[in-house]
Design a protein around this motif. Sequence first.
Motif, PDB file in Angstrom:
ATOM      1  N   LYS A 507      37.842  32.111  47.411  1.00 28.62           N
ATOM      2  CA  LYS A 507      36.733  33.040  47.269  1.00 28.62           C
ATOM      3  C   LYS A 507      35.423  32.255  47.192  1.00 28.62           C
ATOM      4  O   LYS A 507      35.345  31.233  46.508  1.00 28.62           O
ATOM      5  CB  LYS A 507      36.906  33.892  46.016  1.00 28.62           C
ATOM      6  N   ASN A 570      34.609  41.571  49.981  1.00 30.40           N
ATOM      7  CA  ASN A 570      33.312  41.515  49.319  1.00 30.40           C
ATOM      8  C   ASN A 570      32.345  42.648  49.622  1.00 30.40           C
ATOM      9  O   ASN A 570      31.565  43.031  48.757  1.00 30.40           O
ATOM     10  CB  ASN A 570      32.620  40.192  49.676  1.00 30.40           C
ATOM     11  N   GLN A 768      30.264  41.098  41.031  1.00 27.21           N
ATOM     12  CA  GLN A 768      31.131  40.761  42.162  1.00 27.21           C
ATOM     13  C   GLN A 768      32.487  41.443  42.015  1.00 27.21           C
ATOM     14  O   GLN A 768      32.984  41.564  40.891  1.00 27.21           O
ATOM     15  CB  GLN A 768      31.297  39.243  42.252  1.00 27.21           C
ATOM     16  N   PRO A 769      33.094  41.877  43.099  1.00 27.12           N
ATOM     17  CA  PRO A 769      32.559  41.872  44.465  1.00 27.12           C
ATOM     18  C   PRO A 769      31.580  43.025  44.677  1.00 27.12           C
ATOM     19  O   PRO A 769      31.645  44.053  43.993  1.00 27.12           O
ATOM     20  CB  PRO A 769      33.811  42.048  45.322  1.00 27.12           C
TER      21      PRO A 769
END
Length: 846
Positions: A507, A570, A768-769
């Motif tokens: 990631k 994402n 996040q994401p």
Amino acid sequence: MSNSEIVLKNWSYRKDGTEEWFQSRKEAACTEIFADLLNNGQIPDPFLDTNERDVQWVGEQDWQYLNSFEVDSALKDLENHELVFEGLDTFATVWLNGKELLKANNMFVEYRVDAKPHLNFGGVNELLIKFDSALRTSRSLEKKHGQYKCFNGETSRLQVRKAQYHYGWDWGPILMTCGPHLPVKLVSFNSIIDDVYVNSQISEKLNATIDVQTDIRTKSQVAIDIEVISPSGKVIEKAASKVDKNGLDSFKFDIQNPELWYPLGHGEASLYTFKVTLSNLKEIQTVIKKVGLRRVELVQEKLIDQPGTSFYFKVNNIPIYSTGSNWIPCHSMKTLMTDQDYTDWLQLAVDGNQNMIRVWGGGYYETDIFYDECDRLGLLVWQDFMFACGQYPGFPEFIETCKPEFDHQIKRLRNHACMAVYAGNNEDYQVAENFGLHWDQNDHSGDYSKTDFPARTIYEKVIPDALKSLNPQVPYHPGSPWGGSHTTDPTIGDIHQWNVWHGTQEKYQDWYKLGGRFISEFGMEALPNRKTYEDCITDKTELYPQSESIDHHNKSDGFERRLALYVFENIKVEGLDLDSWIYATQLMQAECLGYAYRCWRREWRGEGKRYTSGAIVWQINDCWPVASWAIIDFYKRPKLGYYSVKRESHPIGVGLYRNEKKFTHEQAKPVSKEGAPHDYSKTEYNVDIWGVNATTEPLPSTLKIDIYNVTLGDIIESLPDKPVTLSANATTEFVESHPISNDVPVVIYARLVDNKGNIIAGAADWPQPLKYLKFNDRKVDFTVENGQIRLRANNPVKGVEIIVERDVFLQDNGFDLFPGDDKIVVAKDLKATDKVSIRYYQQAKK
């Protein structure tokens, strides 16, 4: 009599074995077969649609080039007449008026041949060059010498000294071109200056000792006059001498407190002018060199509290954090590049706050204008030698072919102040590791011909010996990546960090633990501008993300899966139409690269703590219209990632990182992220905030921090204003582990303001994401004026992209907007009448 130089132009060409000649591009001093065939409509444009597939036959053929030129009979009185071939691509046999002059086998070598016995003075001369197919020749050499291993292209490429990307790469087409890719000229003379080397030694106290070395060929007495002009235009030195034989003439002098050359952001890129004139009663030849005086060091010293050593560049005693891009050839047909193209590309790097360009080893040593512009703009150059991703040969004939290349290119580049480091190759040591080749790091014999990694002889003996002799002032690094116990050692040397995208596909939010002392490659792919697809795909029914034409314009292995992985992990994708997909990939690339620069730059912590000293993104440019890791596409259209890199590379910056802690239900102790596939334990977040100052002076300012509810858009917390001082040339920690509410998604907006209230740096950290975020009412208003666009938002907005119908360079794009902070985006060529629109992340559909 003055020297004469005739540059050959107006070439003709034909396929070997045929009769008819065709005119090359008019007035072209250098050319190549693909450019000529395309110019005359004899092949479809290989950049359009899937035409690349249909032109592969070109590289399998032999080709001939012909030039007819006249030589004035008066020139016969001169003693020497040399044909100078600045670059022949690659296997070439040359005849002058039917007499064989030369057999060439290295694209990167300049060849000089005595032409006098075969010249027709007062009449027409014919120069014929036959270029054998490099593809067929390399395959023949491979059968003779054996197959070696490589990444990218076919293995036979390793046998030849030709631009390796011509064989195809994971961002470029297979276009096996050939031709006189650099000028061919007839030089006539009695006496000549072959080379001027301004050998400058800059002391630790930054005083300069200069030795102007002039390499002369003559049989009679000639005068040499040297004039040195400061960057401000003042003549500071003059000298005259006489020589009567071949050799070096040396003129030495000192400069106290010289006007030094500095990289971008650290001072002026000052250039002295050195004018050397050769005469015999009247002027014969004048050579002018623009040279910057600077002291450059590669510092690898022990660190205070981490293992390994630093890896940073020091220029004129100033430690430099390197932020920049990798540079591949800007065109698959290099002779179609203009000087203005180079100026435009390098200005884009400067406009992007970049101070270093790495010339990658799978293309070619760049043209003179490239290095001239880097000198002028203050861009440091990391220069690879032209070996890339392969197990290159090391037998004597191959090494002997390389030696003239090294000598010629080092001499050509050594006057350039921009040169910061030479590297022996790109990823060849990594190839050795990946394929299990024999590599004994404790063997320093310099002769590795008996091993299956024989090219170490080139990287660890031949090249450093050449540099020691010709340009010892510039540091040398045996390869990239190189250092430590293996090529991925984060504690010594440089690394190529490809475990985001390639490798383990980490990631990108974990960039902070994927760093090293100097990251000379890393990247993330994104699609180019829609206009770029419209320029290279003629069938408009193919303008959708999964079409054959769009897939053809992406050469990365497995790109469908990898691109989808990172986008869908994402970004909330609003649709799979082309516009939506382009925006999603570009926003994802921008976020990814921004995280990397932000995390790694934090580790520039000052004296003895320069844990990370540079981040060089792969890559700035493309060689044809393609989806790739480039942050600017082939037509010089920046992606959103370009602007993300620009913001994170600004001399003054703010950095934020959100930390996560997991707790068990029963205990207050943090637990590892590893464990059950679905962990519903309590999670707490906190944020670190720091400042970046690349200048050499401390900077006082005020830190302001607001924390917004992402969904509702209102401020839920404002931290008290905090007076801070950013340390000189280092990062400064401002806030450590400030707790963040976990009840609602929040975005932290931090900015530094000066004593007048002006924002001098700002940044935001979003949950996040991003795909999990939800937004209520958001509105962005904007007005278009001559030279600028004004924008305002009522609530926090992510990823605002400005879209101008015609190509206009914007100084910022893809940014976040917050209430109360109006945004002005400068666009010098913008007109108030231009058609402009905007989009932003999760924009409500109309």
